[in-house]
Design an enzyme around this catalytic site. Structure first.
Site, PDB file in Angstrom:
ATOM      1  N   SER A  18      -9.581 -15.739 -14.055  1.00  0.00           N
ATOM      2  CA  SER A  18      -8.737 -14.561 -14.136  1.00  0.00           C
ATOM      3  C   SER A  18      -7.382 -14.747 -13.456  1.00  0.00           C
ATOM      4  CB  SER A  18      -9.450 -13.365 -13.483  1.00  0.00           C
ATOM      5  OG  SER A  18      -9.610 -13.593 -12.090  1.00  0.00           O
ATOM      6  N   SER A  58     -12.455 -18.079 -11.435  1.00  0.00           N
ATOM      7  CA  SER A  58     -11.075 -17.605 -11.607  1.00  0.00           C
ATOM      8  C   SER A  58      -9.970 -18.443 -10.990  1.00  0.00           C
ATOM      9  CB  SER A  58     -10.959 -16.173 -11.090  1.00  0.00           C
ATOM     10  OG  SER A  58     -11.700 -15.319 -11.914  1.00  0.00           O
ATOM     11  N   LYS A  98      -1.543 -13.796  -6.468  1.00  0.00           N
ATOM     12  CA  LYS A  98      -2.365 -13.045  -7.422  1.00  0.00           C
ATOM     13  C   LYS A  98      -2.349 -11.572  -7.044  1.00  0.00           C
ATOM     14  CE  LYS A  98      -6.921 -13.123  -9.660  1.00  0.00           C
ATOM     15  NZ  LYS A  98      -8.296 -13.660  -9.652  1.00  0.00           N
TER      16      LYS A  98
END
Lengths: 476, 443
Positions: A157, A181, A82
């Site tokens: 997310s 997320s 990420k």
């Protein structure tokens, strides 16, 4: 090799048996990314050159040292990172344009640990900018699509990491979970996603969203894979004062142990109007599987649930407004007006709730509600071992469906945020499929109960094997 | 100063601690000897995304040490808070400081002009340093982060300082204590110690105060902040100027503007830097990266035990035991370990039946450092009265004018004669002995 089918467990076996080499796996992974990522937008930055170099070195190591897999438990495993994770020498944008050109001079602790364990970074993944979002659509770049249906969101997310693992572009997707997320993209992409106990995994080097909520997790195809990664990432870090010197569990060792007599709680406040009927049904079917495995189910109450979202959306923006102060327009080359709409919204909300005269009414009151939510869970865990709830009240929704309504978007996390308020671990696994779309189910446990969650999830997964279902790039 | 207006002054003093490493990272804490800018930096003190602070335990202990030396109470639960403001030398957009739970509170400092109450002593991080200069013909602002996140202690007083002279005394005393504890060089020129004074004038007449102590009066409704003062003398002169300036404004029936002012030493006047219409909103909240700190009785006990004898008590005991004037002996030491060495010296001198008072005098005025040097300085040669009387006779004969002057009542001339005799004798002779012998010869 079939990347859609491959797990970490299979990969290690295959590398040991020389079915394929690290280099072959890495090359295959990048050819998959090049073929499919234009459609999915999972990656913002690729690190192919380094990855191939690393893979060659590891192939040599395997030849030289038969014991290498004991020393490097994730040897050759491709990991999609990420973009909130600081990676030395690799562009790190947080999904934002403000630091769109930022190349960090250091590695986050988790990245250091993954690299030391032999993992190979494929690239940096797309996400809602700064972690602000539940769909991936708040990225300052092109939104990521759900490999199960390209007209739908993959959940956010950590949208890119979720989608990447789902379409075989990596075996692990790292994520951060501040409110949902990791668990939401895991639920929407047929993956296993862990939000660990706060303080279990170091936050050092991970761009902060809301520091007292942020936890560092990951997504994998199976429970075993997930447990294996946590064995690497968990532990106290002298660079993060909020990590805890609690012993790291033998997460893979407990898999297969019986859960006979396990008491599962079903919070009545989570099974209410607004929950998709088909999801409700899917979860109730899954509960029968747990019963078959020897668990007992009882209804419980988490009475302060109604106040969780309100408290969350005061405390989180407060911390966000503070954490985003460092992007002050002086450094990193971009002015503050470059922040996206959601970041601006949270900066404004948070600046307001921390302002003198409003602090007591908002921040302080919300902090008190947070304590009550924490107590809700503590009381519940006096009665039951594990709490089960849907990961999301809806199926993966259409791209654009909620972008004009921030409040509707916030409510996607309604079953997930309370876990972050309480600091306890949550594991999202698959409850099944509805209309060919994945349905996530969340297991929650007391602080540092990751072993128990894995043990429970593993037996369920063995019965159901939803991970054997692969995305078909519908509407792609 | 007439008694119509009473100056009310509160002070905020910042002191950089000289711990080996910085406040929240392991970078070297030595901004004044770095040689080059930005050499003592890392992701933490540069505020890079993702970096996290870890508190320096030594800095916390030193802050508590200072608090104890100032007679403060120590909070058993303390924490760090974020103080937000934008400035180029502040890389995170907030400073890690302490808001409502400082490590120390409610202390006091004795000054020759009265007691000054200490409101609080808290710990924070210093900022980077801005340097404005011309590079390649362009005016630019450069930032040096060597100082970023150096531990900085702030000592805040009650508004209980009532004159410029007392403000100076307070600041000097504070520096003395800080140096005595050996926790900071407190170098004002380099910015290792920075002074700020909040000054306002109270119209005493208007509050009909006959016997009311000043501290019971209502404070004025404005205050002027005098900032960036880098010497005690400028502090005193700046406050004196402010008092006169504010008096003139008040006499006109106006209220001085609430503002920050600097001091121009050349022109000997203060000047406006920034007006504060409202208090800045720093949006303080507890720093979630740093868990709250429990100062339990065990830890506090260890810190207390490591603290040296109280500075004032030490001077008092020397005064009682050896009749040493504090203002003299305090010229001889800075740190507590210096003072310990003096203590040992005094004990040795006493054992050897030497006068500690004279020893201290010699140390201050003759710059001697050891008892051996002192002995050499005070020793006298063995000479007989006959030998001396012989020389005296010669000296008197050679200086008839001095003899006449003496007899005319100018007895001071005897000092001149003593010197002449010593020179002639080429020996070290006790002064009073010579005076006696000369007087005898002149009689």
């Amino acid at each position: 090799m079939d990347l859609l089918e491959l797990t970490i467990k299979d990969t290690i076996e295959a590398l040991k048996d020389k079915t394929f080499s690290c280099l072959e796996l890495t090359k295959e992974t990048f050819s998959n990314i090049k073929k499919n990522d234009k459609k999915i937008n999972a990656f913002l930055t690729l690190d192919e050159e380094n990855a191939l170099k690393q893979a060659k070195e590891y192939d040599d190591l395997i030849k030289e040292d038969a014991q290498i897999f004991d020393k490097k438990p994730l040897l050759g495993v491709p990991v999609a990172v990420k973009d909130l994770f600081t990676t030395e020498g690799i562009r790190t944008t947080a999904g934002s344009k403000i630091i769109g050109d930022y190349i960090p001079p250091f590695n986050s602790t988790v990245i250091k640990k993954l690299l030391a364990a032999g993992a190979i970074i494929t690239g940096k993944t797309n996400q809602d900018a700064w972690g602000h979002g539940s769909s991936g659509e708040n990225t300052d770049y092109e939104p990521t699509k759900n490999p199960y249906d390209l007209t739908r969101v993959p959940g956010g997310s950590s949208s890119g990491s979720g989608a990447a693992v789902a379409y075989g572009a990596s075996l692990v997707g790292t994520g951060t979970d501040t409110g949902s997320s990791v668990r939401l993209p895991a639920g929407f992409c047929n993956l296993v996603g862990l939000k660990p106990t706060y303080g279990r995994v170091s936050r050092y080097g991970i761009i902060a969203m809301a520091s007292s909520f942020d936890t560092i997790g990951h997504m994998t195809k199976t429970v075993y894979d997930n447990a294996k990664v946590l064995e690497v990432t968990a532990g106290v870090d002298p660079y993060d004062s909020t990590t805890v010197p609690e012993k790291v569990g033998s997460y893979t060792k407990v898999l297969g142990q019986s859960i006979k007599g396990l008491k599962i709680g079903l919070p009545k406040e989570y099974f209410v109007e607004g929950l998709d009927k088909k999801i409700d049904e899917s979860i109730r079917n899954s509960l029968q599987v747990f019963e078959k495995l020897g668990a007992t189910i009882q209804e419980i109450s988490l009475p302060y649930t109604d106040y969780a979202m309100a408290a969350y959306y005061i405390l989180v923006p407060s911390e966000v407004s503070s954490n985003l102060s460092r992007f002050d327009g002086v450094r990193y080359g971009k002015a503050r007006e470059v922040f996206g709409a959601e970041a601006k919204r949270r900066i404004m909300l948070g600046s307001y709730t921390l302002s003198s005269g409003y602090y007591d009414a908002y921040y302080l009151k919300a902090a008190k509600v947070r304590t009550l939510i924490k107590q809700d869970f503590e009381k519940a865990f006096e009665k039951v071992d594990v709490i089960v709830a849907p990961t999301s009240p809806t199926l993966p929704f259409k791209i654009g469906e909620k972008t004009d309504d921030p409040l509707a978007m916030y409510l996607s996390d309604i079953f997930l945020c309370p876990v972050n308020l309480a600091g306890i671990p949550g594991l999202s696994i698959q409850s099944g499929f509805v209309d060919d779309l994945p349905v996530g189910m969340q297991l929650m446990g007391p602080q540092f109960s990751e072993e128990l969650l894995y043990k429970t999830a593993y037996l369920f997964e063995k019965e159901t094997e939803y991970y054997k279902i692969h995305p078909k790039f519908k509407n792609g | 100063m007439d008694k119509k207006y009473q100056p009310i002054i509160g002070m905020e003093v910042h002191v950089e601690l000289k711990t080996a490493s910085k406040m929240f990272c392991s970078c070297k804490n030595d901004p004044f000897h770095a040689g080059k800018p930005n050499v003592y930096t890392c992701p933490v003190c540069l505020g890079l995304p993702g970096a996290l602070p870890v508190a320096n335990k030594k800095a916390i202990e030193w802050t508590i040490k200072l608090g104890l030396a100032l007679g403060c109470k120590i909070n058993s639960l303390s924490k760090f808070d974020r103080k937000h403001y934008f400035y180029p030398d502040l890389p995170k957009g907030y400073q890690i400081s302490q808001y409502d739970l400082p490590f120390c509170y409610q202390g006091k400092v004795e000054t020759p002009l009265g007691l000054v109450g200490i409101t609080r002593v808290h710990l924070e991080e210093d900022t980077g340093k801005l340097i404005h200069q011309e590079v390649d013909g362009q005016n630019v602002s450069l930032i040096d982060f060597n100082r970023s996140s150096v531990p900085l202690v702030e000592i805040v007083t009650e508004p209980e300082i009532y004159s410029a002279a007392q403000a100076k005394e307070y600041a000097k005393k504070l520096r003395q204590i800080v140096r005595y504890l050996d926790i900071s060089d407190a170098d004002m020129e380099k910015g290792g110690m920075r002074l700020e004074a909040n000054i306002s004038l109270l119209n005493v007449d208007s509050q009909m105060t006959n016997d009311k102590p000043i501290s019971n009066l209502k404070l004025p409704n404005y205050k002027v902040e005098l900032k960036n003062i880098n010497s005690f003398r400028f502090l005193e002169r700046g406050i004196e100027y402010e008092i006169e300036r504010q008096k003139e404004i008040l006499e006109k029936g106006e209220t001085p503007i609430q503002e920050t002012r600097g001091f121009n030493a050349e022109k000997n006047r203060t000047y406006s830097q920034r007006t504060k219409e409202e208090a800045a909103d720093y949006r303080y909240f507890p720093d979630p990266d740093l868990p709250p700190i429990n100062i339990d009785s065990k830890w506090l006990g260890e810190i207390t035990k490591s603290n040296p004898v109280d500075f004032d008590l030490r001077l008092k005991s020397w005064q009682e035991e050896y009749r040493l004037k504090p203002e003299l002996v305090e010229l001889l030491f800075e740190t507590a370990s210096d003072a310990d060495r003096l203590d040992e010296m005094f004990a040795t001198a006493t054992k050897e039946k030497l006068s500690v008072e004279k020893l201290v005098n010699a140390m201050v005025h003759k710059k001697i450092k050891t008892i051996a040097e002192f002995k050499k300085l005070t020793s006298v040669d063995e000479v007989s009265d006959e030998f001396l009387l012989d020389i005296i006779k010669k000296v008197l004969l050679a200086n008839p004018k001095a003899v006449v002057d003496y007899k005319a009542g100018k007895t001071n001339v005897i000092n001149f004669l003593v010197g002449m005799v010593m020179r002639e004798a080429k020996k070290k002779i006790e002064f009073n002995r010579l005076v006696g012998l000369i007087k005898k010869s002149l009689a």
